[in-house]
Design a protein around this motif. Structure first.
Motif: not given
Length: 158
Positions: A103-104, A124-128, A137-141
């Motif tokens: 998470w970053y 995992v991050s709140t936005s791109i 690999k980025l998941i926008e949550t």
């Protein structure tokens, strides 16, 4: 982790959610303040440069790795806003076939973040826009209420 800290309180939400899906949750934190009592969760202080030497922190991280590898059954590794342990231990966790999630949410792009990105399975991050490196690999949550359902949809929580 600290319930009384505006910055660190959100990590408690993560740990409480993970404790619902895993038999045992090991938390290795740079700071431990007031925390809830979760029966299937163990907390270990890794430390910061403010309270430990760099060598002591590395030793604590290696001990944490040994503890996590020693767990029987399914084990995933979650790094919360700290990419340096992922850069340091990520290779060994990858050899052990442990899924790793970082998470970053920060705009700082460092060599250790790039190295961590190589080893972790997902970011995992709140936005791109809140992650400084373009990666598949980025998941926008979005915000915290959506964390667990988003991770479930990517098969990191069974």
């Amino acid at each position: 982790m600290d319930r009384n800290s505006k910055v660190l309180a959100s990590t408690i939400d993560w740990v409480e959610e993970f404790s619902k899906y895993y038999d045992e949750v090991l938390v290795f934190s740079s700071k431990i303040g007031e925390i809830p009592n979760l029966t299937n969760t163990r907390m270990t202080l890794i430390g910061t440069k403010d309270n430990f030497s760099s060598i002591r922190i590395i030793i604590n991280l290696l001990v944490s790795f040994k503890s996590a590898i020693g767990l029987k059954g399914h084990t995933d590794v979650f790094y919360h806003m700290n990419h340096k342990p992922a850069a340091l231990l990520g290779f060994f966790y990858k050899l052990s076939r442990k899924k790793q999630i970082l998470w970053y949410s920060h705009n700082k792009k460092t060599t250790s973040l790039r190295l961590a990105l190589y080893f972790v399975d997902k970011i995992v991050s709140t936005s791109i826009e809140s992650f400084p490196i373009t990666t598949k690999k980025l998941i926008e949550t979005g915000r915290s209420e959506e964390h667990t359902s988003e991770l479930q949809s990517h098969s990191f929580i069974s």
